[in-house]
Design a protein around this motif. Structure first.
Motif, PDB file in Angstrom:
ATOM      1  N   ILE A 117      39.446  30.813  39.739  1.00  0.00           N
ATOM      2  CA  ILE A 117      41.173  29.691  39.528  1.00  0.00           C
ATOM      3  C   ILE A 117      42.385  30.742  39.379  1.00  0.00           C
ATOM      4  N   ASP A 118      41.670  31.095  38.747  1.00  0.00           N
ATOM      5  CA  ASP A 118      42.791  32.901  38.777  1.00  0.00           C
ATOM      6  C   ASP A 118      43.370  32.633  39.829  1.00  0.00           C
ATOM      7  N   ILE A 119      44.541  33.558  39.957  1.00  0.00           N
ATOM      8  CA  ILE A 119      45.227  34.756  41.473  1.00  0.00           C
ATOM      9  C   ILE A 119      45.085  36.059  41.505  1.00  0.00           C
ATOM     10  N   LYS A 120      45.076  36.467  40.083  1.00  0.00           N
ATOM     11  CA  LYS A 120      44.203  37.678  39.545  1.00  0.00           C
ATOM     12  C   LYS A 120      43.591  37.987  39.797  1.00  0.00           C
ATOM     13  N   ASN A 121      42.416  37.276  39.741  1.00  0.00           N
ATOM     14  CA  ASN A 121      41.042  37.628  40.054  1.00  0.00           C
ATOM     15  C   ASN A 121      40.302  37.210  41.683  1.00  0.00           C
ATOM     16  N   SER A 122      41.368  36.422  42.700  1.00  0.00           N
ATOM     17  CA  SER A 122      40.332  35.716  43.877  1.00  0.00           C
ATOM     18  C   SER A 122      42.101  36.614  44.380  1.00  0.00           C
ATOM     19  N   LYS A 123      41.477  37.228  45.345  1.00  0.00           N
ATOM     20  CA  LYS A 123      42.926  37.749  46.131  1.00  0.00           C
ATOM     21  C   LYS A 123      43.439  36.592  47.634  1.00  0.00           C
ATOM     22  N   LEU A 124      42.028  36.154  47.861  1.00  0.00           N
ATOM     23  CA  LEU A 124      42.460  34.758  48.602  1.00  0.00           C
ATOM     24  C   LEU A 124      43.349  33.993  48.081  1.00  0.00           C
ATOM     25  N   VAL A 125      42.901  32.843  46.828  1.00  0.00           N
ATOM     26  CA  VAL A 125      44.423  32.042  46.635  1.00  0.00           C
ATOM     27  C   VAL A 125      45.175  32.992  46.830  1.00  0.00           C
ATOM     28  N   GLY A 126      45.151  33.937  46.249  1.00  0.00           N
ATOM     29  CA  GLY A 126      46.503  34.001  45.543  1.00  0.00           C
ATOM     30  C   GLY A 126      47.410  34.262  47.035  1.00  0.00           C
ATOM     31  N   TYR A 127      47.040  34.831  47.796  1.00  0.00           N
ATOM     32  CA  TYR A 127      47.579  35.154  49.420  1.00  0.00           C
ATOM     33  C   TYR A 127      47.762  33.291  50.015  1.00  0.00           C
ATOM     34  N   SER A 128      47.049  32.761  50.210  1.00  0.00           N
ATOM     35  CA  SER A 128      47.647  30.906  50.414  1.00  0.00           C
ATOM     36  C   SER A 128      48.554  30.662  49.731  1.00  0.00           C
ATOM     37  N   VAL A 129      48.321  30.978  48.965  1.00  0.00           N
ATOM     38  CA  VAL A 129      50.033  31.085  47.815  1.00  0.00           C
ATOM     39  C   VAL A 129      50.308  31.304  47.992  1.00  0.00           C
ATOM     40  N   MET A 130      51.059  32.514  48.089  1.00  0.00           N
ATOM     41  CA  MET A 130      52.594  33.773  49.030  1.00  0.00           C
ATOM     42  C   MET A 130      52.601  33.280  50.376  1.00  0.00           C
ATOM     43  N   PHE A 131      51.468  32.621  51.423  1.00  0.00           N
ATOM     44  CA  PHE A 131      51.625  32.289  53.079  1.00  0.00           C
ATOM     45  C   PHE A 131      50.786  30.901  53.047  1.00  0.00           C
ATOM     46  N   PRO A 132      51.770  29.465  52.550  1.00  0.00           N
ATOM     47  CA  PRO A 132      51.191  28.397  52.573  1.00  0.00           C
ATOM     48  C   PRO A 132      50.987  28.315  54.533  1.00  0.00           C
ATOM     49  N   GLU A 133      51.517  28.421  55.083  1.00  0.00           N
ATOM     50  CA  GLU A 133      52.444  28.763  56.471  1.00  0.00           C
ATOM     51  C   GLU A 133      50.666  28.876  57.001  1.00  0.00           C
ATOM     52  N   LEU A 134      49.386  29.704  56.599  1.00  0.00           N
ATOM     53  CA  LEU A 134      48.455  30.340  56.988  1.00  0.00           C
ATOM     54  C   LEU A 134      47.527  29.271  56.762  1.00  0.00           C
ATOM     55  N   THR A 135      47.691  27.900  56.331  1.00  0.00           N
ATOM     56  CA  THR A 135      47.028  27.018  55.945  1.00  0.00           C
ATOM     57  C   THR A 135      45.502  27.049  56.654  1.00  0.00           C
ATOM     58  N   TRP A 136      45.585  27.281  58.436  1.00  0.00           N
ATOM     59  CA  TRP A 136      44.478  27.024  59.164  1.00  0.00           C
ATOM     60  C   TRP A 136      43.294  28.647  59.374  1.00  0.00           C
ATOM     61  N   LEU A 137      44.282  29.483  58.671  1.00  0.00           N
ATOM     62  CA  LEU A 137      43.426  30.508  58.306  1.00  0.00           C
ATOM     63  C   LEU A 137      42.748  30.093  57.279  1.00  0.00           C
ATOM     64  N   TRP A 138      43.686  29.907  55.890  1.00  0.00           N
ATOM     65  CA  TRP A 138      42.406  29.619  54.406  1.00  0.00           C
ATOM     66  C   TRP A 138      41.075  28.840  54.288  1.00  0.00           C
ATOM     67  N   LYS A 139      42.101  27.336  55.644  1.00  0.00           N
ATOM     68  CA  LYS A 139      40.438  26.564  55.207  1.00  0.00           C
ATOM     69  C   LYS A 139      39.753  27.357  56.760  1.00  0.00           C
ATOM     70  N   TRP A 140      39.192  28.295  56.621  1.00  0.00           N
ATOM     71  CA  TRP A 140      38.359  29.253  57.200  1.00  0.00           C
ATOM     72  C   TRP A 140      37.655  30.248  57.173  1.00  0.00           C
ATOM     73  N   LEU A 141      38.135  30.806  55.828  1.00  0.00           N
ATOM     74  CA  LEU A 141      37.768  31.515  54.500  1.00  0.00           C
ATOM     75  C   LEU A 141      37.576  31.040  53.775  1.00  0.00           C
ATOM     76  N   TYR A 142      37.803  30.279  53.160  1.00  0.00           N
ATOM     77  CA  TYR A 142      37.682  29.355  51.788  1.00  0.00           C
ATOM     78  C   TYR A 142      36.077  29.239  51.989  1.00  0.00           C
ATOM     79  N   PRO A 143      35.512  29.699  52.198  1.00  0.00           N
ATOM     80  CA  PRO A 143      33.600  29.408  52.443  1.00  0.00           C
ATOM     81  C   PRO A 143      32.908  30.777  52.369  1.00  0.00           C
ATOM     82  N   PHE A 144      34.200  32.226  52.038  1.00  0.00           N
ATOM     83  CA  PHE A 144      33.571  32.937  51.983  1.00  0.00           C
ATOM     84  C   PHE A 144      34.416  33.956  50.594  1.00  0.00           C
ATOM     85  N   SER A 145      35.371  32.784  49.714  1.00  0.00           N
ATOM     86  CA  SER A 145      35.764  32.773  48.771  1.00  0.00           C
ATOM     87  C   SER A 145      34.865  32.867  47.557  1.00  0.00           C
ATOM     88  N   GLY A 146      35.312  33.655  46.746  1.00  0.00           N
ATOM     89  CA  GLY A 146      34.954  33.899  45.440  1.00  0.00           C
ATOM     90  C   GLY A 146      35.338  32.175  44.573  1.00  0.00           C
TER      91      GLY A 146
END
Length: 501
Positions: free
Chosen positions: A221-250
């Motif tokens: 849950i901590d963005i310090k340990n999950s880079k994808l979560v951190g990037y999704s916070v920084m760039f919410p405009e790329l929601t389509w990309l985070w949806k696609w990448l989520y199954p590969f996240s920690g």
């Protein structure tokens, strides 16, 4: 070929230019609203200030930075958490207007883009107003009534017996140990049994798979340990990309085994196993039948059980860990509490009713949660439609949050706010006050707060009836740090335990 590459390059440059122009304008909104706040970076908002604070301290104590910003910019200020504009407030009038009076316009939780695709979307943690949050809440609230809590009392008592066996072994060898680690194991066994009748052996085996998976979810849950979560916070405009990448996240890798396991437990219980058990899953299954069935789906039942697991494990154990530290540090308070526990036990016994009738235990409970609130970063709401509150025009999509630590440390709310003084709650009659908000505010506050209070008071009553805790001289001061949502002890809670005469 050269012409194609040139065209692609031009399109890319135009896209970047438009993105930067949009971001620059977006970063001016707080100023245009008439709010003050720290100066943001055009790309990632105020995250650089947080990063500098972490680098300076060597750990995440950014909750203190946000409290300092209140002193510098006022009771309500603006900041940018990555690509999201946030209004942070500790003003009681503002909190009441947003979280209570205008709740219908702020009913949805503030959820980073990556988390919108996890296995909590049909739970009370993340469910939106549009998805039927209110109906599910009305279904789940009765599960935490006094009657249901009393029915789970004996189950929790049995788990505390196991915990006290561990404490007795620590007392026998008389060595410094981390009681927070044992409290986390206790809390996970309690929530596993009371939420869905899972018998685990976490107190005696830290290699228990249930324990490892639950801890990993919180780590991710901590963005310090999950880079994808951190990037999704920084760039919410790329929601389509985070949806696609989520199954590969920690986070997905951590939550999937727990969700799969809960799904199997659901099927077994649906088939009739454990019908005599009193637990939240059984109560939810009962809600699927009868004259007043609310037609909960399997997904809603499983995801709400998952939410109870996460909410009931880390937060309650952290609250009890802080309480043990504070009582070990303040021996006079510990003695007063022990006297009340012993007197109550001798007269009436330690039952569900008697532990909730102890005024000093209740004061200790409230003061521990005031001084060291476990949850400090999960209070945000999203504005559903444009609205004006107290002269402040709030646009749709804006995130509004309360920094609970700042409210509890506000000298306008509490005298000597940094001191541990349970007595301040003995004659405290401000029921419903927004000065003490460890369980959140308004209709979307913590649905399981009665359960958490029961576990906290039962554990402390049994522990301090039999033992006393001390902090050895060579043990460093306990340091609270932010781990995603929860503010937890950085290196645990190191104490020695001694049998009471």
């Amino acid at each position: 070929m050269a012409a194609i590459l040139l065209t692609i390059s031009i399109v890319f440059i135009i896209y970047i230019a438009q993105f930067l122009w949009y971001r620059w304008n977006y970063m001016q909104k707080i100023k245009k609203m008439g709010l003050r706040g720290p100066k943001p970076s055009i790309l990632i908002g105020n995250i650089p200030q947080f990063m500098r604070e972490v680098d300076k301290a060597g750990y995440d104590d950014t909750f203190k930075l946000m409290a300092q910003w209140h002193k510098k910019y006022g009771n309500t200020y603006g900041m940018y958490f990555g690509g999201h504009m946030n209004i942070i407030t500790r003003d009681e009038t503002m909190i009441k207007e947003i979280f209570i009076k205008n709740f219908s316009n702020f009913a949805n939780r503030q959820v980073p883009a990556m988390f919108k695709y996890n296995s909590l979307n049909q739970s009370l943690v993340q469910m939106t107003k549009e998805d039927g949050w209110k109906e599910v809440r009305s279904c789940l609230s009765p599960l935490f009534s006094t009657g249901k809590m009393k029915a789970m009392h004996e189950t929790i008592k049995g788990k505390i017996d196991r915990f006290l066996d561990i404490i007795e072994k620590h007392a026998e060898i008389n060595q410094v140990f981390d009681i927070y680690d044992d409290l986390q194991a206790l809390s996970l066994e309690v929530i596993g049994k009371c939420a869905f009748a899972i018998e685990s052996n976490v107190l005696y085996d830290r290699n228990d798979l249930f324990y490892i998976q639950a801890k990993e979810v919180f780590r991710q849950i901590d963005i310090k340990n999950s880079k994808l979560v951190g990037y999704s916070v920084m760039f919410p405009e790329l929601t389509w990309l985070w949806k696609w990448l989520y199954p590969f996240s920690g986070f997905w890798a951590a939550e999937k085994p727990l969700i799969d396991g809960l799904s199997k437990v659901y099927d077994m219980r649906k088939a009739g196993e454990g019908a005599e058990s009193v637990d939240i899953l059984k109560l939810l299954l009962d809600k699927e039948e009868g004259l007043h069935a609310l037609n909960l789906t399997k997904r809603q039942v499983v995801e709400n059980c998952f939410a109870f697991l996460l909410a009931g494990y880390e937060t309650t154990s952290t609250a009890m860990g802080y309480a043990c530290y504070l009582l070990a540090k303040h021996q006079d308070v510990q003695k007063k509490l022990q006297d009340e526990i012993r007197e109550t036990k001798d007269e009436k016994g330690l039952t569900y009713d008697t532990i909730h009738s102890m005024p000093y235990l209740d004061a200790v409970f409230k003061e521990c949660l005031r001084l060291t609130p476990p949850v400090i970063n999960f209070t945000g709401r999203e504005c559903i439609e444009d609205i004006e509150i107290n002269g402040l025009k709030i646009e749709k999509g804006t995130w509004i949050a309360i920094q609970i630590y700042a409210v509890h440390m506000d000298p306008d709310n509490w005298s000597d706010p940094e001191k541990f003084i349970p007595e301040r709650f003995l004659d405290w009659n401000e029921k419903g006050s927004l000065k003490w908000i460890p369980f959140g505010v308004g209709p979307r506050n913590c649905v399981g707060m009665r359960f958490a209070e029961m576990e906290f008071k039962m554990t402390l009553a049994r522990l301090f009836d039999n033992y006393e805790l001390r902090i050895p001289e060579n043990v460093p001061k306990m340091i609270p740090v932010v781990n995603g949502i929860v503010m937890s002890p950085k290196d645990g809670v190191k104490v020695t335990v001694h049998r009471r005469k």
